[in-house]
Design a protein around this motif. Structure first.
Motif, mmCIF file in Angstrom:
data_model
loop_
_atom_site.group_PDB
_atom_site.id
_atom_site.type_symbol
_atom_site.label_atom_id
_atom_site.label_comp_id
_atom_site.label_asym_id
_atom_site.label_seq_id
_atom_site.Cartn_x
_atom_site.Cartn_y
_atom_site.Cartn_z
ATOM 1 N N TYR A 12 33.903 43.616 42.701
ATOM 2 C CA TYR A 12 34.076 42.931 41.618
ATOM 3 C C TYR A 12 33.626 41.307 42.659
ATOM 4 N N ASP A 13 33.366 41.148 43.667
ATOM 5 C CA ASP A 13 32.839 39.732 44.043
ATOM 6 C C ASP A 13 31.086 39.545 43.578
ATOM 7 N N TYR A 49 44.667 49.444 43.881
ATOM 8 C CA TYR A 49 44.743 47.696 42.923
ATOM 9 C C TYR A 49 46.267 47.880 41.585
ATOM 10 N N LEU A 75 43.486 39.755 45.353
ATOM 11 C CA LEU A 75 42.975 40.837 43.922
ATOM 12 C C LEU A 75 44.469 41.245 43.660
ATOM 13 N N LYS A 92 36.588 45.354 46.220
ATOM 14 C CA LYS A 92 36.636 44.427 46.230
ATOM 15 C C LYS A 92 35.021 44.186 45.904
ATOM 16 N N ARG A 93 34.127 44.748 47.087
ATOM 17 C CA ARG A 93 32.741 44.224 47.380
ATOM 18 C C ARG A 93 32.315 44.526 45.477
ATOM 19 N N SER A 102 44.362 41.666 39.240
ATOM 20 C CA SER A 102 44.347 43.455 39.055
ATOM 21 C C SER A 102 44.806 43.547 37.383
ATOM 22 N N TYR A 121 43.662 42.673 50.486
ATOM 23 C CA TYR A 121 43.033 41.652 50.067
ATOM 24 C C TYR A 121 44.415 41.903 48.973
ATOM 25 N N VAL A 176 39.782 50.287 47.614
ATOM 26 C CA VAL A 176 40.387 49.417 47.830
ATOM 27 C C VAL A 176 39.085 48.187 48.656
ATOM 28 N N GLU A 177 37.689 48.555 49.373
ATOM 29 C CA GLU A 177 36.827 48.246 50.369
ATOM 30 C C GLU A 177 35.294 48.041 48.877
#
Lengths: 57, 358, 358
Positions: free
Chosen positions: C96-97, C109, C130, C93-94, C134, C127, C89-90
């Protein structure tokens, strides 16, 4: 890139010229571990101790 | 003769309903330089191939045809014969006389010496003159002869696996050639597709079963090829065991050293012979879990993994080799030989990654 | 965005030392449109990949690198994340950003509804915004959305296998949507590479072991996707069993018919949905030994074999589906989604024949 021969299996190893003293280099073919050493400007490989895992059956 | 202009080779498979035939089809249906012209089976003539080999559904809609030598001769450039020992001998002879090129996966044309057929097979070879025309189908040992061969005889699965481990030792005159012991372990698919009480699941499951511990047929081929390499008569003692896997062979080849040697010298001997061989991988790792060859890491591919170690106290070398009995042990070698015979890139259609775990 | 000009996609794999990571590498090292840029593993950083995945020796000499989000962001066009639930998950996210495209093989996701994560995973999604970005990674159900997706979340292995059997029934309004029972059987590689007392050979061997017979996590995805197809809330009861194979899933999907139907109508329903799908094969054979799907004939390939039968007396339909949990159930779907995302031919690098017998 310095070309050095693996002492165990004779495979040619490419040691980046910026490799630092004491850095560990592993032979892709036989897994022997070496420590990078520099003597009079040339790169040498000194066998490094490597812990062998085993099935232990 | 090479099919240079991108034309596909018209290929026939005789005896395509068995495990070896099925494995040949598995490779041929996706081979970029092959057109599958004819696929025969006495038992399933008229039936779609995917009804006997369901895994091939979606890859081909060809049906089995009866064995028709004339049609095979006229419609195929090359024919793979994957029928049992004793049946292949006639079909291969008639195809040979028609001029079509043949890769035979049976044992009927592997040996040069008819006496060996009497001793190991209790069988009088009906066409001994054809034996000298046949080339033993291990490209790593006979690549040049295979190029122009009209008849290639593919090796026994344990023979090729053992030979690839022993060859560098013979070629470098490192071992005593009278005390070689080959102890091999093989999966159930090595027994083929015909059911018997010995392969009945409840009784075949979980065995470590020595079978034909002496006079196993593959011994004849190993002795033949080792003698050629060593330039003198070599005797080999082989004992196979059925083990609890479906695909895979491990050969543990014990040999006694003629003179002392070192791991470094062995690496040079093996690397000298196999440096440019795409399907032999040298496995002798000083760290990590997987130090030696193991069929677990070749299943599904055409690789033969080879490794070695020295037993100083007993002056013995243990050469280890692992393969997939249906691939490097049969269909993979057959397709590799076809690639050599037609000047294709030798890895064409064979650079398959092993399936692990399975 | 398609890489039209033949350029290769620079690909990273995060968590490449596990079974799913290894299967991804198995596919990627021979994929003609991929350049393997980065392969990460916390545990094996600095080590050659083939020391952890010996079967890949000879295919790549890349080494594992530590997880470095900045490097992944700058050196890769696309990153596969194959790390366990809760860790992905982390990282996702990073990444994706950073704007790099992601195919995530974890569960983090997959679900649109955060409440479902609370119920099935006992986990508060950090998140939730997000989740709507997905796309669920089954091309047979979401091909258009996957094309332009920045984040694709690959399905659970039993979820995709069950869904492909149930989808035509939902889309054609044939079944009662409150009494669906999915009884699945799965091999040991589904539990991943980490050893535990439950996967200890002597205890894992030969079991038919129901585990999490209720509230299994994959149920959430099956319900989610079935509800989308049916246009209303659908409830599914799933019970998985560990069985004595390494690779393979068989889902036996029991559903009750809303109105009477016929085998011909079922063929039309299934063919209507899967006629042009390269990786779904319809198996309902009236003769021969192999009448219904069986993982034995898909292992190693990206196929999901689907079949069906009608139980008139009980007004029940049995929809059957078989897949390889590491391929269509994980790495195969992931590479298939990549092919869609980059406008490649969807079968590129995936037209692999199953390995049978194995």
């Amino acid at each position: 890139m310095a070309k050095v021969r693996c002492l165990e299996c004779d495979r040619e190893l490419n040691v980046p010229s910026d490799a630092i003293e004491g850095e560990i280099v592993t032979c892709p073919d036989c897994g022997a571990n070496y420590e990078v050493a520099r003597s009079n400007g040339r790169i040498e490989l000194r066998p490094a101790e490597s812990v062998g895992e085993d099935w232990g059956e | 003769m090479s099919v240079g202009d991108g034309r596909r080779v018209k290929v026939g498979v005789v005896g395509a309903s068995g495990y070896v035939g099925g494995e040949l089809l598995r490779l041929l249906v996706t081979h970029p330089r092959v057109e599958l012209a004819m696929v025969t089976s006495r038992q399933y003539a008229g039936e779609y191939v995917h009804r006997v080999h369901p895994s091939l559904r979606g890859f081909t809609e060809i049906t089995f045809s009866p064995v028709d030598i004339d049609r095979l001769g006229s419609e195929c450039d090359l024919v793979f014969t994957a029928v049992p020992h004793g049946k292949a001998v006639e079909i291969v002879k008639r195809l040979y006389d028609k001029g079509v090129r043949i890769v035979d996966l049976s044992a009927d044309y592997r040996l040069k010496d008819q006496e060996a057929y009497k001793y190991y097979y209790g069988w009088e070879h009906p066409y001994p003159d054809l034996l000298s025309k046949s080339v033993y189908g291990i490209p790593e040992l006979h690549r040049d002869e295979i190029r122009s061969a009209r008849l290639v005889s593919c090796p026994g699965c344990m023979a090729v696996t053992s030979l690839l481990a022993l060859a560098p030792l013979a070629k470098n005159d490192l071992i005593d050639l009278d005390h070689i012991v080959v102890d091999s372990k093989i999966g159930s698919s090595g027994a083929g597709g015909k059911p018997s009480s010995g392969t009945h699941h409840a009784m075949r499951y979980g065995v470590v079963r020595p079978y034909k511990p002496v006079k196993h047929r593959h011994t004849a081929e190993i002795e033949q090829e080792m003698s050629i390499m060593a330039g003198r008569k070599v005797s080999v003692s082989m004992t196979p065991h059925a083990v609890n896997i479906v695909r895979g062979i491990l050969c543990t080849n014990h040999a006694f050293l003629k003179r002392s040697t070192s791991i470094q010298e062995l690496w040079r001997a093996y690397r000298g012979m196999y440096r440019n061989e795409p399907f032999v991988r040298l496995i002798r790792d000083t760290k990590g879990l997987y130090k030696y060859p193991d069929p677990k890491f070749v299943v599904g591919s055409n690789f033969c993994d080879v490794g070695f170690d020295i037993d100083e106290k007993n002056n013995r070398i243990v050469a280890l080799s692992a393969s997939d009995n249906l691939m490097k042990g049969a269909a993979g070698s057959a397709v590799q030989c076809m690639n050599v015979m037609y000047g294709f890139n030798e890895v064409e259609g064979l650079l398959i990654t092993p399936l692990t775990p399975v």
